[in-house]
Design a protein around this motif. Structure first.
Motif, mmCIF file in Angstrom:
data_model
loop_
_atom_site.group_PDB
_atom_site.id
_atom_site.type_symbol
_atom_site.label_atom_id
_atom_site.label_comp_id
_atom_site.label_asym_id
_atom_site.label_seq_id
_atom_site.Cartn_x
_atom_site.Cartn_y
_atom_site.Cartn_z
ATOM 1 N N UNK A 101 14.904 5.130 11.531
ATOM 2 C CA UNK A 101 14.954 4.374 10.275
ATOM 3 C C UNK A 101 13.581 4.015 9.718
ATOM 4 N N UNK A 102 12.516 4.220 10.488
ATOM 5 C CA UNK A 102 11.194 3.773 10.043
ATOM 6 C C UNK A 102 10.675 4.618 8.881
ATOM 7 N N UNK A 103 9.835 3.980 8.059
ATOM 8 C CA UNK A 103 9.151 4.686 6.979
ATOM 9 C C UNK A 103 7.895 5.352 7.535
ATOM 10 N N UNK A 104 7.726 6.616 7.219
ATOM 11 C CA UNK A 104 6.536 7.342 7.644
ATOM 12 C C UNK A 104 6.265 8.474 6.657
ATOM 13 N N UNK A 105 5.012 8.800 6.346
ATOM 14 C CA UNK A 105 3.786 8.134 6.795
ATOM 15 C C UNK A 105 3.655 6.736 6.197
ATOM 16 N N UNK A 106 2.789 5.940 6.794
ATOM 17 C CA UNK A 106 2.636 4.542 6.411
ATOM 18 C C UNK A 106 1.477 4.385 5.434
ATOM 19 N N UNK A 107 1.713 3.596 4.392
ATOM 20 C CA UNK A 107 0.625 3.236 3.478
ATOM 21 C C UNK A 107 -0.214 2.167 4.162
ATOM 22 N N UNK A 108 -1.488 2.436 4.367
ATOM 23 C CA UNK A 108 -2.386 1.493 5.035
ATOM 24 C C UNK A 108 -3.655 1.319 4.207
ATOM 25 N N UNK A 109 -4.454 0.330 4.599
ATOM 26 C CA UNK A 109 -5.766 0.120 3.991
ATOM 27 C C UNK A 109 -6.774 -0.127 5.098
ATOM 28 N N UNK A 136 -2.800 -1.105 -4.041
ATOM 29 C CA UNK A 136 -1.919 -0.321 -3.170
ATOM 30 C C UNK A 136 -0.501 -0.888 -3.161
ATOM 31 N N UNK A 137 -0.387 -2.207 -3.086
ATOM 32 C CA UNK A 137 0.934 -2.833 -3.092
ATOM 33 C C UNK A 137 1.674 -2.536 -4.391
ATOM 34 N N UNK A 138 0.971 -2.673 -5.513
ATOM 35 C CA UNK A 138 1.603 -2.450 -6.813
ATOM 36 C C UNK A 138 1.952 -0.978 -7.019
ATOM 37 N N UNK A 139 1.051 -0.087 -6.643
ATOM 38 C CA UNK A 139 1.261 1.339 -6.879
ATOM 39 C C UNK A 139 2.451 1.875 -6.079
ATOM 40 N N UNK A 140 2.576 1.415 -4.837
ATOM 41 C CA UNK A 140 3.628 1.945 -3.964
ATOM 42 C C UNK A 140 4.853 1.032 -3.885
ATOM 43 N N UNK A 141 4.803 -0.088 -4.613
ATOM 44 C CA UNK A 141 5.927 -1.029 -4.654
ATOM 45 C C UNK A 141 6.349 -1.459 -3.254
ATOM 46 N N UNK A 142 5.377 -1.924 -2.497
ATOM 47 C CA UNK A 142 5.624 -2.395 -1.140
ATOM 48 C C UNK A 142 5.179 -3.846 -1.025
#
Length: 222
Positions: free
Chosen positions: A6-14, A26-32
């Motif tokens: 169920x995990x999301x991958x690849x992960x958006x990181x900074x 990054x949060x706004x662009x990927x809606x996370x």
């Protein structure tokens, strides 16, 4: 079902050296809502949430030098260093228990010191829907059974006799001592014949309630 399912991958990181502005973008662009922060080796350094960033950069009507300076600061200045994590081989219910215990909204997934995924509340809700079979055409039944060895086997044998497949089955403690309840999703849209067979075997059907039902006082097979 495992976390890996169920995990999301690849992960958006900074990177820990990224600025607060870059983290916000990054949060706004990927809606996370959760952003893992990694070090120069790609290992988990910490995490920031949308709430952390809102508190770090209060909304203002005008952009001034103080705001620009704050946005230019490294995100590591606001990062949460103590991060609760899980791994791909963990059962989803154990991941859910971790999130509830620590009152957190996500779990980074770590394998071989690298972040390989992330699990959120939304992922766990989707997993619950899948495990319960809600996303498949079916009818839900709740049947009360004695808390004894073999009772669930006796109950499910009735489904086989009726030629009706079971989509999902969960068993939980009944409010009545010495009883358990089986929550079953059956692949039928007309359960009347099945319910009649279950009752004929001495079990108590708590749900669904049919139009001609009377209050049931039975206790199931003796």
């Amino acid at each position: 079902m495992l976390v890996a399912d169920i995990m999301h991958t690849p992960v958006i990181t900074a990177s820990r050296t990224a600025t607060i502005r870059e983290a916000l973008e990054l949060l706004h662009r990927h809606r996370i809502r959760h952003l893992p922060i990694v070090d120069g080796e790609g290992r988990l350094f910490g995490i920031v949430t949308d709430r952390d960033l809102r508190e770090a950069v209060p909304s203002r009507l005008a952009v001034d030098e103080a705001l620009l300076a704050r946005l230019a600061e490294p995100v590591e200045t606001i990062v949460r260093r103590e991060v609760i994590t899980t791994h791909p081989g963990e059962f989803v219910e154990e991941a859910a228990q971790l999130m509830r215990q620590h009152k957190i909204g996500c779990l980074p997934v770590i394998a071989d010191d690298a972040i390989v995924g992330i699990v959120t509340h939304s992922d766990l809700l989707s997993a619950l829907i899948t495990l319960l079979g809600v996303d498949a055409p079916s009818t839900r039944l709740e049947v009360e059974v004695p808390d004894r060895v073999g009772m669930i086997a006796d109950l499910t044998a009735i489904f086989k006799q009726q030629g009706i497949n079971i989509v999902s089955l969960f068993v939980y403690q009944s409010p009545e001592p010495g009883r358990r309840r089986a929550a079953i999703r059956a692949r039928t849209m007309d359960p009347r014949r099945l319910i009649a067979a279950i009752r004929a075997a001495g079990f108590v059907v708590r749900w669904p309630k049919l139009p001609d039902d009377r209050p049931e006082g039975g206790k199931g097979p003796a």
